[in-house]
Design a protein around this motif. Structure first.
Motif, PDB file in Angstrom:
ATOM      1  N   THR A   1      -9.235  32.187  -6.196  1.00  0.00           N
ATOM      2  CA  THR A   1      -9.037  30.776  -6.549  1.00  0.00           C
ATOM      3  C   THR A   1      -8.032  30.167  -5.576  1.00  0.00           C
ATOM      4  OG1 THR A   1      -7.398  31.483  -8.207  1.00  0.00           O
ATOM      5  CG2 THR A   1      -9.595  30.942  -8.998  1.00  0.00           C
TER       6      THR A   1
ATOM      7  N   HIS B   1      -6.020  20.083  -6.138  1.00  0.00           N
ATOM      8  CA  HIS B   1      -7.377  20.447  -5.702  1.00  0.00           C
ATOM      9  C   HIS B   1      -7.566  21.930  -6.020  1.00  0.00           C
ATOM     10  CE1 HIS B   1     -11.029  20.615  -3.265  1.00  0.00           C
ATOM     11  NE2 HIS B   1     -10.560  21.774  -2.782  1.00  0.00           N
TER      12      HIS B   1
ATOM     13  N   GLU C   1     -10.222  25.296  -6.343  1.00  0.00           N
ATOM     14  CA  GLU C   1     -11.505  25.895  -5.953  1.00  0.00           C
ATOM     15  C   GLU C   1     -11.636  27.291  -6.567  1.00  0.00           C
ATOM     16  OE1 GLU C   1     -11.980  26.044  -1.741  1.00  0.00           O
ATOM     17  OE2 GLU C   1     -11.639  23.876  -1.450  1.00  0.00           O
TER      18      GLU C   1
ATOM     19  N   PHE D   1     -17.164  18.951  -8.462  1.00  0.00           N
ATOM     20  CA  PHE D   1     -17.752  19.806  -7.436  1.00  0.00           C
ATOM     21  C   PHE D   1     -19.055  19.169  -6.951  1.00  0.00           C
ATOM     22  CE2 PHE D   1     -20.494  23.381  -6.237  1.00  0.00           C
ATOM     23  CZ  PHE D   1     -19.671  24.134  -5.422  1.00  0.00           C
TER      24      PHE D   1
ATOM     25  N   ALA E   1     -15.626  20.953  -2.296  1.00  0.00           N
ATOM     26  CA  ALA E   1     -15.785  22.355  -2.692  1.00  0.00           C
ATOM     27  C   ALA E   1     -15.020  22.740  -3.949  1.00  0.00           C
ATOM     28  CB  ALA E   1     -15.354  23.264  -1.540  1.00  0.00           C
ATOM     29  N   GLY E   2     -14.390  21.799  -4.621  1.00  0.00           N
ATOM     30  CA  GLY E   2     -13.644  22.148  -5.833  1.00  0.00           C
ATOM     31  C   GLY E   2     -13.598  20.995  -6.805  1.00  0.00           C
TER      32      GLY E   2
ATOM     33  N   VAL F   1     -18.149  29.390  -2.434  1.00  0.00           N
ATOM     34  CA  VAL F   1     -17.563  28.477  -3.417  1.00  0.00           C
ATOM     35  C   VAL F   1     -18.561  28.268  -4.558  1.00  0.00           C
ATOM     36  CG1 VAL F   1     -16.015  27.278  -1.853  1.00  0.00           C
ATOM     37  CG2 VAL F   1     -18.380  26.500  -2.081  1.00  0.00           C
TER      38      VAL F   1
ATOM     39  N   HIS G   1     -13.892  30.824  -5.780  1.00  0.00           N
ATOM     40  CA  HIS G   1     -14.766  31.520  -4.834  1.00  0.00           C
ATOM     41  C   HIS G   1     -15.258  32.818  -5.474  1.00  0.00           C
ATOM     42  CE1 HIS G   1     -13.440  29.230  -1.105  1.00  0.00           C
ATOM     43  NE2 HIS G   1     -12.601  28.806  -2.045  1.00  0.00           N
TER      44      HIS G   1
END
Length: 325
Positions: free
Chosen positions: A248, A285, A287, A189, A204-205, A294, A289
């Motif tokens: 997610t 990938h 992420e 990240f 962002a992840g 994020v 949130h």
């Protein structure tokens, strides 16, 4: 024998014996008996109102009063014990339960509030032991109110506990790809080099490099918000809505194993690693949130990795290398 009385007869110049009429004798006797009766009744009333003379009824009432005083003393002692126990429960409620569930404590004035306004105990006034009875009644009423307040508080804590269990199940707390299936944590990240433009870009992840077809796991309980390829760059991807502000995202999948609207549990397989969309190689990938922002997924892997594994992953994820998407 009574004395004989005489009077002087002036006409005959002689003493004559006084003869009492029978009616007069009865009258005198009646007056004597009446006065004696009144005197006796008065004396009896006076004796009844002195502390030196008790009737059986008085003694019975005195024993009953003493018995009531003893019972009130025992009741007040029991209320002292209830007060102590209730105080301990209130302390744990404010300083343990409510702290754990991150909710405000109940103010002491709310717990201990009395009863203002009208006099609730007016009918108990005017008796020899009114103060004892009124004070005891007030204590019973105050304790009853405290119990009601505490009962409502425990109902609230129970509701919070149930919500807490849902929250703990909803938090994305495991890695979406098992360590034994990973080639490596390709990128973390933060700002990384874009694989296509080579420009420094915010990532962002986290990217988990693995073979195509490697299972992907839901990281927390939730509902599948979407399972499609309509979002730019992510290819085939899944968004899970966990509740409590958590979402997610799982991108670049080869195929799905869930559909929109489906409820999933943490650890359920929801799809498989691929390289669809804007991707340089097979990888996931991922992420996280929170409240539409994020956050670093690295902070949420406490559910299935050891401290040593976390250190290794953290070092890899924090390297400013090139991302895979």
């Amino acid at each position: 024998m009574g004395k004989v009385k005489y009077y002087f007869d002036s006409e005959n110049l002689a003493y004559r014996k006084i003869k009492t009429k029978i009616s007069t004798k009865f009258g005198v006797a009646f007056l004597f008996l009446l006065s004696s009766a009144l005197f006796g009744a008065l004396s009896f009333v006076i004796l009844l109102n002195t502390p030196f003379f008790e009737t059986p009824k008085d003694r019975l009432q005195a024993r009953e009063i003493d018995n009531f005083k003893l019972r009130y003393a025992i009741l007040n002692k029991k209320m002292d014990q209830i007060d102590e126990v209730l105080g301990n429960v209130e302390e744990r409620d404010n300083n343990l339960y409510r702290v754990y569930f991150n909710t405000s404590a109940i103010p002491e004035e709310q717990r201990k509030a009395g009863f203002g306004g009208i006099n609730r105990y007016k009918e108990l006034e005017g008796y020899d032991n009114s103060e004892l009875v009124i004070n005891t009644s007030k204590r019973v009423d105050v304790i009853s109110k405290e119990l009601v307040v505490q009962s409502k508080s425990l109902d609230e804590i129970l509701k919070l506990a149930k919500e807490k269990n849902k929250l703990l199940a909803a938090i994305p707390a495991i890695q979406p790809v098992k360590n034994e299936n990973l080639k490596q944590v390709a990128s973390g990240f933060g700002y990384r080099s874009d694989p296509f433009t080579k420009a420094r870009k915010f990532h962002a992840g986290m990217d988990f490099s693995a073979k195509t077809g490697t299972p992907i796991y839901a990281t927390g309980d939730g509902v599948v918000e979407r399972a499609d390829n309509t979002a730019s760059g992510y290819g085939n991807h899944i968004v899970l809505r966990h509740g409590f502000g958590y979402e997610t995202l799982y991108g670049h999948l080869s195929k799905y194993k869930c559909r929109a609207g489906q409820h999933v549990k943490r650890g359920d397989i929801i799809g498989y690693v691929g390289s669809t969309g804007r991707s340089e190689a097979p990888h996931l990938h991922y992420e996280v949130h929170k409240n539409d922002e994020v956050v670093n997924p690295l902070n949420f892997y406490y559910g299935n990795i050891s401290a040593a594994e976390y250190v290794v992953i953290s070092k890899l994820a924090n390297q400013e290398n090139q991302s895979l998407d």
